[in-house]
Design an enzyme around this catalytic site. Structure first.
Site, PDB file in Angstrom:
ATOM      1  N   ASP A 291       0.868  -1.171   0.000  1.00  0.00           N
ATOM      2  CA  ASP A 291       0.000   0.000   0.000  1.00  0.00           C
ATOM      3  C   ASP A 291       0.914   1.233   0.000  1.00  0.00           C
ATOM      4  O   ASP A 291       2.126   1.139   0.208  1.00  0.00           O
ATOM      5  CB  ASP A 291      -0.973  -0.008   1.184  1.00  0.00           C
ATOM      6  CG  ASP A 291      -2.211   0.837   0.870  1.00  0.00           C
ATOM      7  OD1 ASP A 291      -2.123   1.725  -0.008  1.00  0.00           O
ATOM      8  OD2 ASP A 291      -3.262   0.634   1.501  1.00  0.00           O
TER       9      ASP A 291
HETATM   10  C1  BGC Z   1      -4.942   3.310   0.007  1.00  0.00           C
HETATM   11  C2  BGC Z   1      -5.112   2.309  -1.130  1.00  0.00           C
HETATM   12  C3  BGC Z   1      -4.866   2.974  -2.458  1.00  0.00           C
HETATM   13  C4  BGC Z   1      -3.499   3.607  -2.440  1.00  0.00           C
HETATM   14  C5  BGC Z   1      -3.111   4.248  -3.754  1.00  0.00           C
HETATM   15  C6  BGC Z   1      -3.667   4.113  -0.119  1.00  0.00           C
HETATM   16  O1  BGC Z   1      -3.633   5.171   0.768  1.00  0.00           O
HETATM   17  O2  BGC Z   1      -4.955   2.612   1.229  1.00  0.00           O
HETATM   18  O3  BGC Z   1      -6.386   1.744  -1.068  1.00  0.00           O
HETATM   19  O4  BGC Z   1      -4.982   2.038  -3.489  1.00  0.00           O
HETATM   20  O5  BGC Z   1      -3.468   4.598  -1.428  1.00  0.00           O
HETATM   21  O6  BGC Z   1      -3.803   5.397  -3.997  1.00  0.00           O
END
Ligand code: BGC
Length: 747
Positions: A291
């Site tokens: 993530d």
């Molecule tokens: C979120 C994800 C997301 C990623 C990219 C993160 O903060 O938890 O769900 O895909 O950002 O934007």
């Protein structure tokens, strides 16, 4: 499972791998974060986040993007040190892709990924709402629509579907996933993967899915985002893993590791969940991305001494791609040279990434064509129609006292609430590629459908009430439609709430509207279940409208006028009060189930059931059920129930079949959804709904990861929602029934 490459494509991947330097291999494992420089030293993701949660308006965001200098890491791409980026401008995608394909030693294309959670240009309902449509065909079609629209903008990889089972409505991210139930979650997961990935008639029609967040994120303690997660193995196996397992079986290409720790080990460095469960046991052949920023956060989390240690632990655990920290590109080479990370581990990660790129056709068609770029400048009528259908099927009628709904087309309506006029509030959290001109606000939709609508803002989730507007609304209308709820920024990431009643002064507003003596219809716009005990008692009509996407205004107006008979159901239980969270229908049994007696499992000051349970939703007609009939075959139970439309108009009923394993070697849920079927019935019509419950799906994983099918008594329920008591008990034996595979234990 997963990547289905031809022999020739596999050979191409291997040949490439054999020519790559260690730096180039690690380059593939690096997703660069597009950063904004020149006075705006904020990572791109953070800007997106700020826009998504309302800290920046869409216009402010667009202005920043127009004036700021953006660092797309062209030099690093040229050196073969970048495998992926988050970009959504097709011309930019082509420009960067040209560097990767024409100016690097081996010409490996980039993969552009983005959070396309519920639609790209044609935004459809947030997942918690769409799951409540119980319409798997619809779920598949909306995903396919999003795939086509985004691929034409260069985005070949969706950070979706979000499959976190979520049972605590305080958590803002309940909005992004399919709700509290593992079976509905698994059904949604399969439909989404099919829709995103399966149309290979052209490379412009499909994308790679990214299942997220693996795993347990939805169980963050007290519903507080990013918080710690502790759970027994049997809860993990039988609930939180279920949608992911289904999605991998359906062929999902990639997954994202979650931020949270699971029983002490953050997923980012958790070899048990990433390698042992996701890759080896479930069989994900594609790659796993971290993530955002998560590898770096391992240091803050206290699981790695420094960035190098975080890189080592993540790579060894089976995390293939670093989202946005450059920690892999900066550290993995020396870790390999020091023998702390194996070349085989790097090869495995790189092979997985190259294979997904190959599967996407990026090696043969890396660019977006001019024609594709223009294809969705205007949303096609069929996409609008699908967005409308999805919105209409996802709204849930919670209460309709005195059959106030449907309203007459010429009813004198006072439309109240600032949310009613907002086009940017219909799209929900994590929507970023929509255009305001495509969004239909509730005000727009109501004006279109009804002849006599006056709008009085009066107040909303934030700010003060306008007494003058309230009295005008009360005096002038014969019926008041109040559009209240949460702003988009109140759900989604980093949007947990400790009190999930209607925010701000909206309760006060409702009190004043009700005091007028006029009938009040409450239309809710929100991203999570709300605690509505006061509203349920005092407001005659409640329509749960969620954030239904670009066609929200039309869908709500059609339901209010009766043009559409509501059919949506709740994919998550609604508590009466916040203190009941987490609340979900399929909780494990206790020795003292809640009852009207002191020494039972309940609160002294709250009801012991949900206000509106999972599966619940009303229609403008009514349905009656017979007792279920259940008979046993070798591999399945045959279940049937008669359902009759006892009202005066045609309607769609979601017939739900639940099971309870009455006694087992570990405590089982009081009820589990096992099958559902939607039926359309004319007034007076009766249909017999017949389903099969396969015996292999009646078992469970124990704490040791073993899948057990235990002979004994089962209750089989058939009804309109999870509170049904309409059941038959049957003794089932599982002789010679094939078991599902076991899960590995943590070593
Ligand atoms: C979120 C994800 C997301 C990623 C990219 C993160 O903060 O938890 O769900 O895909 O950002 O934007």
């Amino acid at each position: 499972m997963g990547i289905d490459l031809t022999k020739e494509q596999k050979n191409r991947v291997e040949e490439l791998l054999s020519k790559m330097t260690l730096t180039e291999k690690i380059g593939q494992m690096n997703q660069e974060s597009v950063s904004i420089v020149g006075g705006f030293d904020v990572p791109f993701e953070q800007l997106i986040e700020m826009m998504t949660d309302g800290r920046l308006s869409k216009e402010e965001f667009q202005n920043i993007m127009a004036t700021a200098e953006t660092d797309y890491h062209e030099d690093a791409i040229r050196e073969g040190k970048v495998g992926s980026l988050m970009v959504q401008d097709p011309e930019k995608c082509n420009e960067l892709q040209r560097i990767a394909v024409e100016e690097t030693r081996l010409g490996i294309p980039l993969i552009f990924g983005l959070d396309v959670i519920h639609g790209f240009r044609s935004v459809y309902p947030i997942a918690i709402a769409e799951a409540g449509s119980f319409d798997t065909d619809l779920m598949e079609k909306t995903a396919a629509m999003a795939a086509k629209e985004s691929r034409s903008a260069g985005v070949a990889w969706h950070f979706a579907p979000m499959l976190d089972v979520a049972r605590d409505a305080r958590w803002g991210r309940v909005s992004e996933g399919p709700g509290e139930d593992p079976y509905l979650g698994a059904t949604f997961a399969r439909a989404k993967v099919r829709g995103l990935q399966n149309d290979h008639s052209s490379t412009e029609n499909y994308v790679a899915a990214c299942l997220k967040h693996f795993v347990g994120y939805g169980a963050c303690e007290a519903g507080k985002d990013y918080n710690t997660v502790s759970m027994a193995n049997h809860i993990l196996y039988n609930n939180y893993l279920v949608p992911f397992k289904a999605a991998v079986e359906e062929g999902a290409q990639t997954a994202m590791a979650s931020f949270n720790d699971l029983n002490g080990v953050p997923s980012t460095v958790n070899k048990w969940v990433l390698r042992d469960i996701l890759k080896y046991s479930m069989g994900l052949n594609g790659f796993v991305v971290s993530d955002a920023n998560a590898i770096k956060e391992c240091v803050v989390h206290g699981i790695a001494e420094d960035e190098k240690d975080a890189a080592r632990k993540s790579a060894v655990a089976g995390l293939d791609m670093d989202m946005g920290t450059e920690i892999y590109i900066n550290n993995l080479e020396s870790l390999v040279n020091e023998g702390k990370v194996l070349v085989e581990e790097i090869d495995d990660a790189c092979r997985r990434i190259l294979s997904v790129k190959m599967w996407l056709g990026l090696f043969d068609q890396p660019y977006v064509s001019e024609e594709a770029m223009k294809r969705y400048e205007e949303i096609p009528e069929e996409h609008k129609a699908l967005a409308l259908k999805a919105a209409e099927e996802s709204a849930v009628l919670l209460k309709n006292e005195g059959n106030i709904l449907p309203l007459k087309k010429d009813a004198k309506i006072s439309l109240v609430g600032t949310l009613a006029e907002k086009k940017d509030e219909v799209v929900g959290a994590w929507a970023m590629s929509w255009k305001e001109k495509d969004c239909v606000s509730i005000l727009d939709g109501m004006k279109q459908e009804f002849s006599n609508v006056e709008y009085y803002p009066c107040g909303g989730p934030e700010g003060e009430l306008s007494e003058d507007e309230i009295s005008a609304a009360c005096n002038n209308g014969d019926v008041i439609v109040a559009v209240l709820g949460e702003t988009v920024a109140m759900s989604g990431e980093a949007a947990s709430r400790a009190d999930i009643t209607l925010p701000g002064k909206q309760r006060k507003l409702l009190e004043k509207l009700i005091a007028s003596g006029k009938p009040v219809v409450l239309v809710l716009m929100n991203g999570r279940p709300l605690a509505l005990s006061w509203e349920a008692e005092n407001v005659p009509v409640i329509l749960e409208g969620w954030h239904l996407g670009i066609q929200m205004g039309n869908a709500i107006a059609h339901i209010l006028s009766g043009k559409k008979n509501p059919e949506g159901r709740l994919s998550s239980s609604f508590p009466a009060v916040t203190g009941q969270c987490p609340i979900y229908y399929n909780h494990p049994n206790t020795g003292r189930p809640a009852g009207n007696f002191k020494f039972t499992s309940r609160y002294l000051d709250a009801p012991f059931t949900a206000l509106y349970p999972f599966g619940y939703g009303l229609s403008y007609t009514s349905f009656e059920y017979s007792d279920p009939e259940v008979s046993e075959e070798k591999d399945a139970l045959d279940i049937s129930v008669k359902v009759k439309n006892t009202g005066e108009r045609e309607g769609v009923e979601t017939v739900q079949f639940y099971m309870q394993d009455v006694a087992a070697s570990i405590v089982r849920p009081v009820k589990e959804l096992k099958v559902f079927e939607k039926v359309s019935l004319k007034p007076g019509e009766e249909k017999t709904v017949k389903v099969k419950l396969f015996k292999k799906n009646m078992g469970f994983w124990n704490n040791q990861g073993k899948y057990l099918l235990e002979d004994g008594f089962f209750r089989i329920y058939a009804g309109s929602d999870s509170a049904t008591e309409n059941c038959k008990e049957i003794r089932v034996s599982f002789d010679d029934v094939e078991r599902l595979s076991d899960y590995p234990m943590e070593k």
